[in-house]
Design a protein around this motif. Sequence first.
Motif, mmCIF file in Angstrom:
data_model
loop_
_atom_site.group_PDB
_atom_site.id
_atom_site.type_symbol
_atom_site.label_atom_id
_atom_site.label_comp_id
_atom_site.label_asym_id
_atom_site.label_seq_id
_atom_site.Cartn_x
_atom_site.Cartn_y
_atom_site.Cartn_z
ATOM 1 N N ILE A 11 0.869 -1.175 0.000
ATOM 2 C CA ILE A 11 0.000 0.000 0.000
ATOM 3 C C ILE A 11 0.908 1.228 0.000
ATOM 4 C CG2 ILE A 11 -0.162 -0.082 2.513
ATOM 5 C CD1 ILE A 11 -2.878 1.244 2.352
ATOM 6 N N SER A 12 0.503 2.251 -0.734
ATOM 7 C CA SER A 12 1.253 3.512 -0.739
ATOM 8 C C SER A 12 0.341 4.628 -0.251
ATOM 9 C CB SER A 12 1.752 3.843 -2.153
ATOM 10 O OG SER A 12 2.711 2.898 -2.571
ATOM 11 N N VAL A 13 0.906 5.510 0.576
ATOM 12 C CA VAL A 13 0.124 6.618 1.123
ATOM 13 C C VAL A 13 0.962 7.884 1.071
ATOM 14 C CG1 VAL A 13 -1.138 5.087 2.691
ATOM 15 C CG2 VAL A 13 0.901 6.292 3.516
ATOM 16 N N ALA A 14 0.290 9.011 1.194
ATOM 17 C CA ALA A 14 0.992 10.284 1.315
ATOM 18 C C ALA A 14 1.737 10.331 2.645
ATOM 19 C CB ALA A 14 0.005 11.441 1.229
ATOM 20 N N ALA A 15 2.840 11.050 2.650
ATOM 21 C CA ALA A 15 3.669 11.107 3.852
ATOM 22 C C ALA A 15 3.083 12.088 4.859
ATOM 23 C CB ALA A 15 5.097 11.504 3.491
ATOM 24 N N ARG A 21 -1.748 6.028 9.834
ATOM 25 C CA ARG A 21 -2.803 5.153 10.370
ATOM 26 C C ARG A 21 -3.297 4.149 9.331
ATOM 27 N NH1 ARG A 21 -6.603 9.291 13.924
ATOM 28 N NH2 ARG A 21 -5.115 9.581 15.632
ATOM 29 N N ARG A 22 -3.298 4.570 8.069
ATOM 30 C CA ARG A 22 -3.722 3.638 7.004
ATOM 31 C C ARG A 22 -2.720 2.500 6.846
ATOM 32 N NH1 ARG A 22 -4.556 6.391 1.664
ATOM 33 N NH2 ARG A 22 -5.264 4.332 1.076
ATOM 34 N N LEU A 23 -1.449 2.836 6.987
ATOM 35 C CA LEU A 23 -0.431 1.784 6.931
ATOM 36 C C LEU A 23 -0.638 0.796 8.085
ATOM 37 C CD1 LEU A 23 2.826 3.828 6.149
ATOM 38 C CD2 LEU A 23 1.269 2.720 4.545
ATOM 39 N N ALA A 24 -0.890 1.367 9.257
ATOM 40 C CA ALA A 24 -1.088 0.518 10.442
ATOM 41 C C ALA A 24 -2.304 -0.387 10.262
ATOM 42 C CB ALA A 24 -1.240 1.399 11.680
ATOM 43 N N GLU A 25 -3.361 0.176 9.718
ATOM 44 C CA GLU A 25 -4.584 -0.620 9.499
ATOM 45 C C GLU A 25 -4.315 -1.743 8.497
ATOM 46 O OE1 GLU A 25 -7.777 1.527 7.734
ATOM 47 O OE2 GLU A 25 -9.264 -0.003 8.207
ATOM 48 N N HIS A 26 -3.557 -1.422 7.469
ATOM 49 C CA HIS A 26 -3.220 -2.424 6.459
ATOM 50 C C HIS A 26 -2.440 -3.581 7.091
ATOM 51 C CE1 HIS A 26 -2.384 -3.733 2.323
ATOM 52 N NE2 HIS A 26 -1.197 -4.060 2.774
ATOM 53 N N LEU A 48 6.217 -0.486 12.948
ATOM 54 C CA LEU A 48 5.854 0.195 11.692
ATOM 55 C C LEU A 48 5.523 1.662 11.939
ATOM 56 C CD1 LEU A 48 4.863 0.444 8.736
ATOM 57 C CD2 LEU A 48 2.638 -0.390 9.548
ATOM 58 N N VAL A 49 4.690 1.926 12.920
ATOM 59 C CA VAL A 49 4.253 3.305 13.181
ATOM 60 C C VAL A 49 5.437 4.184 13.591
ATOM 61 C CG1 VAL A 49 2.888 4.740 14.762
ATOM 62 C CG2 VAL A 49 1.869 2.707 13.713
ATOM 63 N N GLU A 50 6.304 3.655 14.447
ATOM 64 C CA GLU A 50 7.473 4.446 14.856
ATOM 65 C C GLU A 50 8.360 4.769 13.653
ATOM 66 O OE1 GLU A 50 7.893 5.800 17.705
ATOM 67 O OE2 GLU A 50 6.384 4.750 18.890
ATOM 68 N N PRO A 64 4.062 17.192 2.732
ATOM 69 C CA PRO A 64 3.017 16.224 2.409
ATOM 70 C C PRO A 64 3.142 15.616 1.021
ATOM 71 C CG PRO A 64 2.147 18.443 2.246
ATOM 72 C CD PRO A 64 3.557 18.576 2.750
ATOM 73 N N GLN A 65 4.014 16.160 0.161
ATOM 74 C CA GLN A 65 4.092 15.628 -1.199
ATOM 75 C C GLN A 65 4.887 14.327 -1.273
ATOM 76 O OE1 GLN A 65 5.453 18.410 -0.040
ATOM 77 N NE2 GLN A 65 7.186 19.120 -1.243
ATOM 78 N N GLY A 66 5.483 13.928 -0.161
ATOM 79 C CA GLY A 66 6.218 12.674 -0.145
ATOM 80 C C GLY A 66 5.288 11.473 -0.138
ATOM 81 N N GLU A 67 5.863 10.313 -0.327
ATOM 82 C CA GLU A 67 5.057 9.090 -0.352
ATOM 83 C C GLU A 67 5.763 7.998 0.442
ATOM 84 O OE1 GLU A 67 2.536 7.625 -3.907
ATOM 85 O OE2 GLU A 67 4.367 6.431 -3.994
ATOM 86 N N LEU A 68 4.958 7.151 1.032
ATOM 87 C CA LEU A 68 5.452 6.002 1.794
ATOM 88 C C LEU A 68 4.808 4.752 1.219
ATOM 89 C CD1 LEU A 68 5.074 7.062 5.526
ATOM 90 C CD2 LEU A 68 7.110 6.088 4.525
ATOM 91 N N THR A 69 5.608 3.731 1.003
ATOM 92 C CA THR A 69 5.064 2.455 0.542
ATOM 93 C C THR A 69 5.382 1.377 1.569
ATOM 94 O OG1 THR A 69 5.286 3.042 -1.795
ATOM 95 C CG2 THR A 69 5.160 0.702 -1.276
ATOM 96 N N LEU A 70 4.357 0.611 1.893
ATOM 97 C CA LEU A 70 4.508 -0.497 2.839
ATOM 98 C C LEU A 70 4.278 -1.804 2.096
ATOM 99 C CD1 LEU A 70 4.549 -1.872 5.686
ATOM 100 C CD2 LEU A 70 2.091 -1.391 5.794
ATOM 101 N N ILE A 71 5.194 -2.723 2.277
ATOM 102 C CA ILE A 71 5.036 -4.070 1.729
ATOM 103 C C ILE A 71 5.069 -5.051 2.898
ATOM 104 C CG2 ILE A 71 5.970 -5.817 0.154
ATOM 105 C CD1 ILE A 71 7.444 -3.466 -1.273
ATOM 106 N N VAL A 72 4.025 -5.841 3.023
ATOM 107 C CA VAL A 72 3.930 -6.810 4.118
ATOM 108 C C VAL A 72 3.976 -8.216 3.544
ATOM 109 C CG1 VAL A 72 2.539 -7.652 6.049
ATOM 110 C CG2 VAL A 72 2.494 -5.221 5.451
ATOM 111 N N GLN A 73 4.829 -9.032 4.106
ATOM 112 C CA GLN A 73 4.865 -10.445 3.736
ATOM 113 C C GLN A 73 4.847 -11.260 5.026
ATOM 114 O OE1 GLN A 73 8.423 -9.792 1.040
ATOM 115 N NE2 GLN A 73 7.443 -11.489 -0.033
#
Lengths: 139, 107
Positions: A11-15, A21-26, A48-50, A64-73
């Motif tokens: 999942i990718s979200v704005a920084a 919180r969306r990353l955490a929910e994912h 993850l949140v830290e 805010p224009q940055g982006e974060l991508t989370l990959i979970v395996q």
Amino acid sequence: MMPSPDLPSDISVAASLTEVRRLAEHLRMACAEKAIDELTAFDCELALVEAANNIVEHGYQGRPQGELTLIVQISDDAVRIELLDYGMPVPEGQFLHCEAVPLDATHGRGTGIIQSCVDEIEYTSENGLNRLVMIKRLT
Amino acid sequence: MAGDGEILEVVIDHPRLDAAAAPSLRQELASRFEHRPERVILDLSNVQFIDSTGLGVLVSMLKQMGTKGRIVIVGASPAVQRLLHITRLDSLFVQCDSMSAAHDALA
């Protein structure tokens, strides 16, 4: 997006701190899907949140224009959490460094918490792409 | 929030005490702590997640209370207990299972 067996879930979200919180929910959903126990899932979410907060606040310095991508395996052996960003890299060795924080400090606990919550941490920064991998072993 | 003699009771309604919630939490607690109470019961029954930033706000409030300040936490979820343990802040914040036990701890 729900994770599929043997496939990474990303999942990718704005920084922004709110989007963390969306990353955490994912991640929570991925852990629930694989019946990861509550405390293990919390350790993963906390790490993850830290890490994500640190990227937003220091890597992107609140831009805010940055982006974060989370990959979970998630396998039978481990939860693998990978965070990608294009912000300022963290100082070399930060995730290996263990610094005592005064008990009454109001900041500065993030790295220590990550180290306590996961078993392995890998960090690389190449060509502007920062990659943080945190592994929580399940066995 | 309800006052009880010299003991201030504060119920935290944020389900997530994280960096996104920290500014409003800080503002809320600052107004409730403006009379510098020395004994506070924090009811965290509604808190499902806390990170180092949320915890930092609680530490900040404790510091504002001065050297005699004491905060007792009630209703800490396993997640809250875990973070307090990891950070060793379980030595600063006493945890109790009930409001009556918290009052006893602060008596």
